[in-house]
Design an enzyme around this catalytic site. Structure first.
Site, mmCIF file in Angstrom:
data_model
loop_
_atom_site.group_PDB
_atom_site.id
_atom_site.type_symbol
_atom_site.label_atom_id
_atom_site.label_comp_id
_atom_site.label_asym_id
_atom_site.label_seq_id
_atom_site.Cartn_x
_atom_site.Cartn_y
_atom_site.Cartn_z
ATOM 1 N N TYR A 153 -48.365 43.965 5.171
ATOM 2 C CA TYR A 153 -48.678 42.718 4.046
ATOM 3 C C TYR A 153 -49.753 41.843 4.497
ATOM 4 O O TYR A 153 -50.587 41.371 3.781
ATOM 5 C CB TYR A 153 -47.429 42.135 3.634
ATOM 6 N N LYS A 157 -53.360 41.076 3.093
ATOM 7 C CA LYS A 157 -53.426 39.720 2.477
ATOM 8 C C LYS A 157 -54.738 38.974 3.185
ATOM 9 O O LYS A 157 -55.622 38.088 2.457
ATOM 10 C CB LYS A 157 -52.223 38.715 2.382
#
Length: 252
Positions: A153, A157
């Site tokens: 993640y 991001k």
């Protein structure tokens, strides 16, 4: 709302930040295409927009699938009008420490966040270039700065921030801006799932997180929607390639 209102696409618009953003942009006067994995899931957001007097369309699509993305964007253009605003909000988590993380955990998160944002932007940019106006807002996270248990993640991001800056450079001469919002701790289904995963009581978890935030409260989905509204506005045309941390205090 007039029939020639600008058309916005919000991915992951069935709930949370996506739903709040869709509702906010509808109140700003835009027609909204709410894209989610299941069309039925997006219907509640559409119903809320229509009940408020807006125009909206629910579309089911997997943003990581090129064919589904092309079909979805074509349908939006035919039924609502040329999309010139894109909010890449669709996201998933598959948290785990590195030694426990599977290749599927990695690929799933990369597929939705990075591949999905790329496919959506590629499909929508032609409408923006034709109209000589466009607004792309990508949703990053404070996890881009690194977060235990989120190698996938965090990487995705952080990648979205570089993607945003490149879009700003490539598309700027066509009247298109690209910006990125990195939310901090936001009360949402996703953060509830995180608390559950680590075995913490929700209220205790929120209080502990809020205590570490300078403005002394947890973020709400409306905080993000408000920032999206600014980036999408006519007046934000000289703001591009920026990453803004909406986190209740200084980050990055």
């Amino acid at each position: 709302m007039t029939d020639n209102a600008r058309v916005a696409i919000v991915t992951g618009g069935a709930r949370g930040i996506g739903a709040a953003t869709a509702l906010r942009l509808a109140r700003d006067g835009l027609a909204i295409a709410v894209i989610d994995l299941e069309e039925a899931a997006a219907k509640a957001t559409v119903d809320a927009i229509e009940a408020d007097g807006g125009r909206a369309l629910a579309v089911g699509a997997d943003v990581a699938d090129a064919g589904q993305v092309e079909a979805a964007v074509t349908r939006v253009a035919q039924e609502l009008g040329a999309p010139t605003v894109l909010i890449n909000n669709a996201g998933v988590t598959r948290d785990n420490l590195l030694f426990k993380m599977s290749e599927l955990d990695w690929d799933t998160v990369m597929g939705v966040h990075l591949r999905g944002s790329f496919l959506m932007a590629r499909a929508v940019q032609k409408y923006m270039v034709e109209q000589r106006f466009g607004r792309i807002v990508n949703l990053s996270s404070t996890s881009a700065l690194g977060n235990r248990g989120q190698a996938n993640y965090s990487t995705a991001k952080a990648g979205l921030q570089g993607f945003t800056k490149t879009l700003a450079i490539e598309l700027g001469k066509f009247g298109v801006t690209a910006n990125c919002i990195a939310p901090g701790f936001i009360v949402s289904d996703m953060t509830r799932a995180t608390a559950e995963r680590i075995g913490e009581d929700w209220d205790t978890y929120v209080a502990a997180r809020a205590a570490q935030i300078p403005v002394a409260r947890a973020g709400q989905v409306e905080d993000i929607a408000h920032t999206v509204s600014f980036f999408v506005s006519e007046g934000a045309g000289f703001v591009s390639g920026q990453v803004i941390y909406v986190a209740g205090g200084p980050k990055a």
